[in-house]
Motif scaffolding. Structure first.
Motif, mmCIF file in Angstrom:
data_model
loop_
_atom_site.group_PDB
_atom_site.id
_atom_site.type_symbol
_atom_site.label_atom_id
_atom_site.label_comp_id
_atom_site.label_asym_id
_atom_site.label_seq_id
_atom_site.Cartn_x
_atom_site.Cartn_y
_atom_site.Cartn_z
ATOM 1 N N UNK A 1 -28.810 -17.008 -8.738
ATOM 2 C CA UNK A 1 -29.483 -17.494 -6.426
ATOM 3 C C UNK A 1 -28.874 -18.940 -7.225
ATOM 4 N N UNK A 2 -29.266 -19.250 -8.674
ATOM 5 C CA UNK A 2 -28.849 -20.737 -9.141
ATOM 6 C C UNK A 2 -27.519 -20.990 -8.144
ATOM 7 N N UNK B 1 -25.755 -13.229 -17.148
ATOM 8 C CA UNK B 1 -27.136 -12.937 -17.116
ATOM 9 C C UNK B 1 -27.833 -10.918 -16.901
ATOM 10 N N UNK B 2 -26.783 -10.316 -16.435
ATOM 11 C CA UNK B 2 -27.130 -9.112 -16.086
ATOM 12 C C UNK B 2 -25.757 -8.340 -17.937
ATOM 13 N N UNK B 3 -25.398 -8.764 -18.143
ATOM 14 C CA UNK B 3 -25.210 -8.366 -19.312
ATOM 15 C C UNK B 3 -25.986 -8.673 -20.748
ATOM 16 N N UNK C 1 -31.273 -12.413 -13.834
ATOM 17 C CA UNK C 1 -30.267 -12.280 -12.779
ATOM 18 C C UNK C 1 -29.988 -12.664 -11.668
ATOM 19 N N UNK C 2 -31.372 -13.015 -10.595
ATOM 20 C CA UNK C 2 -31.287 -13.502 -9.738
ATOM 21 C C UNK C 2 -31.446 -15.238 -9.751
ATOM 22 N N UNK D 1 -21.759 -15.519 -6.941
ATOM 23 C CA UNK D 1 -23.087 -14.911 -7.194
ATOM 24 C C UNK D 1 -22.503 -14.160 -8.239
ATOM 25 N N UNK D 2 -21.112 -13.635 -7.732
ATOM 26 C CA UNK D 2 -21.040 -12.764 -9.613
ATOM 27 C C UNK D 2 -21.019 -13.625 -10.567
#
Length: 825
Positions: free
Chosen positions: A744-745, A809-811, A739-740, A802-803
């Motif tokens: 992050x990217x 990725x979180x999914x 997720x980061x 960011x969201x």
């Protein structure tokens, strides 16, 4: 030929099947083109409706009233006796009106128009208009309703039967919403008697007249008394004044379209890049480039069609929402009455079609040619086009240098409004083309100097992701820079105007009396214990070869000198103004005629030739050129004539409300002819804020389009990299790390983009102030900065990014790694 045509359908089905596997890209492609066209069409609709209203002139119940009789002095009424004389002379196509601006308890102001229903009905009938559908006569009967059109009612949130509560606490109404296209402007209409109660006065604000024969016009001109003037349609007067306003709106619409076009280009590039293995297979199976081009061009035409239909529909709805604010601004600034009913016009469709085809051809030609010309064997590699992103970015940077040279060349040309917009366009395009290359170089540099393997991979992967994020980031930067530039320009303009008003409105009370009453009022005021001094000023508009010039007088007290915001002047300019053949001119007039202190100028009669310009002063409240002369010279040229004004200074501690009440009781002055400092200041700033609310709305919508584009582009890109994330997860990376990685990217890309957008936005604001504002309105000012507003704008945009990066990725991490890996293949 026939075989090629037969094979085109399966080729098209294979290529278009991509959207069944990636439905989110349908939203992305449609969003960019449709919203860009919608904002452009909305602005075109607003501008065209306003200009049509100027040309048609005064209209009531769809009945044209091209003539208007008014008093030459502001605030003075047309005598009722003259109107009776007109009726007796057989001029039955005329009707009296009273205009009054009301303020509600919510501090919203509206123009209330009082009419004589019987006279208006006769005037409407005399022009051959069926007046049966308009319930004019109900205005004369209790409970004395107030009529307004559906568009205004919808904008304000009013329905039939509602009462309107004024700021004084009084309720008027009931309101009656008229579902008739003939009542669709920004005014409310009531019987004259109601306005007499709200604003006791004699006479009328104006008398409006329909079309008249030459004989009737000669008769009217013959009986017209001194002090009254007959005006024809105001289109010739309004259109030059409002051109800058409409051009600025159109420029904002074009910017929104360009940002939307970047999103469309990003989506199509991503779509074509993801289909490169399929295209490679089709080429190896024998499909030629012509068939591929035909299928893809057909797809592009379909997207253009969908974008045009959706953009014109949404644009029409947007124009309906924007028009009331624009109409209120034009009414405040130029006393222009704009129809609120917007109808779709084929010219918008034709213009949007031409712009959309040109823009889509410009945006999609290179990705399409690149896909078709790439060898089939190379297309089979998933990263074939990603590998060459650096080379493409370098070419973009090279083209950026061309636009930089173009901007420099435009800057060397004579400055003007169009040149200013061209300069801004060149700078924005050059910055947008250069930005992906700078980011690509930065990420490669950071990757090379990083010692940790994960950080090296993070930056190199971020550089590779620019192949599908770069254009969206470019659109985001342009929208962000434009938003910051407009925030800075409007904020600087507002603060400058507020400071100028505080200096200019040095007196406590301002009165516009009639010429006969002015000496008596001045003498009475000087006898009042709370009054310190009274300033006199005279004003007159005169025609010249260069248009209308406003001449004003000024006294020679030190207070009047301090109240004048001087930009530049020669030594002893104040003494020379009052004792020599000298004038001061407003900044807008000096810029228009290229005058500077020390020049000798000629003015229209009776002032005539050889006047010395001793100074230039700021004047942000006047659309005309203005010349300032001393009181003594005024009395020599126009003895006791013109519009007179009195500025009253009170002693410290004196209450202006008490003196206002005494003035009203003593001289029965109409409310609009006497104002205190605070009310004038409040009204001026309200008009200012309303004027720029449309610009702010368009800027925010443009930024919204860019953020949505980057959001959906990132989601689509991350979903397309599902195989990579699944492999990384199977190799041991945790969900938080993934997720980061995704968020992050994008956060780093957004942060770098924001850091580039901030100086670009400030440069844009400087150009807007120094070039566009200067040559549109003739005003200059110092730029001011607003760090808190910039922080809020950048912070909100980065949070959304960011969201956008973390969500897919979180999914992914909430699903089984093996299942995700299996689905990705």
């Amino acid at each position: 030929m026939q075989g090629g045509q037969l094979n085109l359908r399966p080729v098209a089905n294979a290529l278009w099947g991509h959207y069944r596997r990636h439905p989110l890209q349908i939203v992305l492609v449609w969003l960019g083109l449709t919203l860009g066209i919608a904002l452009l069409v909305g602005v075109m609709g607003v501008n065209q409706q306003a200009k049509e209203s100027y040309r048609k002139g005064e209209q009531l119940f769809s009945n044209p009233f091209p003539y208007r009789i008014r008093h030459v002095q502001i605030g003075m009424n047309v005598p009722q006796g003259f109107y009776i004389q007109m009726r007796r002379a057989g001029l039955k196509s005329c009707a009296p009106v009273i205009e009054h601006r009301i303020i509600t308890e919510n501090q919203r102001d509206f123009q209330l128009l009082g009419i004589d229903p019987v006279a208006m009905l006769g005037a409407v009938k005399s022009n051959g208009i069926d007046a049966g559908k308009v319930k004019l006569l109900t205005l004369m009967r209790p409970p004395y309703p107030i009529m307004l059109g559906e568009q205004l009612a919808s904008y304000v949130g009013i329905k039939s039967g509602d009462m309107l509560t004024l700021d004084s606490g009084r309720k008027i109404g009931p309101l009656e919403v008229i579902n008739d296209s003939r009542m669709n402007d920004s005014r409310m209409i009531a019987d004259i008697s109601l306005l007499r109660e709200l604003q006791p006065s004699s006479g009328f604000s104006a008398v409006v007249c329909g079309e008249m024969s030459r004989k009737q016009l000669m008769k009217l001109t013959h009986i017209l008394p001194p002090g009254l003037t007959l005006e024809r349609k105001q289109s010739a007067k309004l259109e030059p004044l409002t051109n800058a306003f409409h051009l600025n709106l159109f420029a904002m619409g074009m910017l929104a379209f360009v940002v939307g076009l970047f999103i469309f280009y990003q989506a199509m590039s991503l779509s074509l890049a993801q289909r490169q293995p399929l295209v490679g297979v089709l080429r190896q199976l024998g499909v030629n480039g012509t068939q591929l081009a035909g299928a893809l061009i057909g797809e592009l035409c379909l997207w253009v069609l969908l974008g045009l239909v959706g953009g014109n529909i949404i644009g029409l709805l947007l124009a309906q929402q924007l028009l009331p604010s624009v109409a209120a601004s034009l009414n405040d600034l130029y006393n222009a009455n704009v129809n609120l009913q917007v109808h779709w016009n084929w010219q918008w469709g034709a213009a949007s079609l031409a712009i959309a085809i040109f823009g889509c051809a410009f945006a999609c030609t290179w990705p399409l040619v690149r896909l078709i010309k790439t060898p089939p064997a190379r297309l089979s590699t998933h990263l074939a086009l990603v590998r060459f992103s650096g080379r493409e970015f370098a070419w973009q940077a090279l083209f950026s240098c061309v636009f930089i040279v173009g901007a420099f060349a435009v800057y060397q040309l004579p400055h003007g409004q169009l040149a200013g917009f061209a300069l801004i366009a060149f700078i924005l395009i050059a910055s947008g083309l250069m930005m992906p290359y700078l980011l690509w170089l930065l990420f490669h540099f950071l990757g090379n100097i990083s010692r940790r393997a994960r950080m090296r991979w993070f930056f190199f992967d971020a550089a590779a992701s620019l192949s599908y994020r770069g254009i969206a980031a470019m659109a985001f930067m342009l929208a962000l820079a434009s938003n910051i530039g407009m925030e800075t320009m409007v904020g600087s303009f507002r603060n400058t105007t507020e400071n100028w008003l505080e200096q200019r409105l040095a007196a406590d009370i301002y009165i516009r009396p009639s010429m006969n009453m002015a000496p008596r009022i001045s003498k009475w005021l000087q006898e009042q214990p709370e009054v310190e001094q009274v300033w006199w000023s005279w004003q007159k508009e005169t025609r010249s070869d260069n248009g209308t010039i406003q001449v004003m007088s000024i006294g020679q007290t030190s207070g009047e000198q301090k109240a004048l915001s001087v930009k530049v002047g020669i030594n002893n300019y104040w003494q020379q103004l009052h004792h020599d053949r000298a004038v001061m001119v407003s900044e807008s007039m000096a810029l228009k005629h290229h005058w500077k202190p020390g020049d000798i100028i000629n003015l229209p009669a009776p002032m005539n030739k050889d006047w010395l310009v001793v100074g230039i002063y700021y004047d942000y409240g006047n659309p005309y050129g203005q010349v300032l002369i001393s009181q003594q010279k005024w009395q020599r040229f126009w003895p006791n004539s013109g519009l007179v004004g009195l500025a009253i200074h009170l002693n410290k501690g004196a209450k202006s409300d008490k003196l206002l009440a005494k003035l009203g009781e003593q001289f029965r002055l109409q409310p609009e002819r006497i104002r205190n400092n605070a009310a004038l200041m409040r009204q001026a700033m309200t008009v200012f804020d309303r004027t720029f609310v449309v610009t702010s709305t368009l800027g925010n919508l443009t930024l919204f389009i860019a953020i949505c584009g980057l959001f959906f582009a990132t989601i689509a890109g991350e979903i397309s990299r599902q195989r990579q994330f699944s492999l990384l997860r199977c190799m041991g990376m945790t969900g938080i790390e993934l997720a980061l990685l995704g968020g992050g990217q994008l956060l780093v890309i957004g942060l770098m983009t924001a850091l580039m957008a901030l100086p670009l936005g400030l440069l844009l604001a400087q150009l807007l102030i120094d070039v566009v504002l200067k040559y549109s309105f003739g005003w200059t000012m110092q730029i001011q900065y607003f760090p808190y507003d910039y922080l809020m704008t950048l912070g909100t945009a980065l949070l959304v990014l960011l969201v956008a990066g973390a969500w897919p990725v979180w999914r992914l991490v909430h699903r089984s790694a093996i299942l995700s890996l299996r689905e990705s293949f």
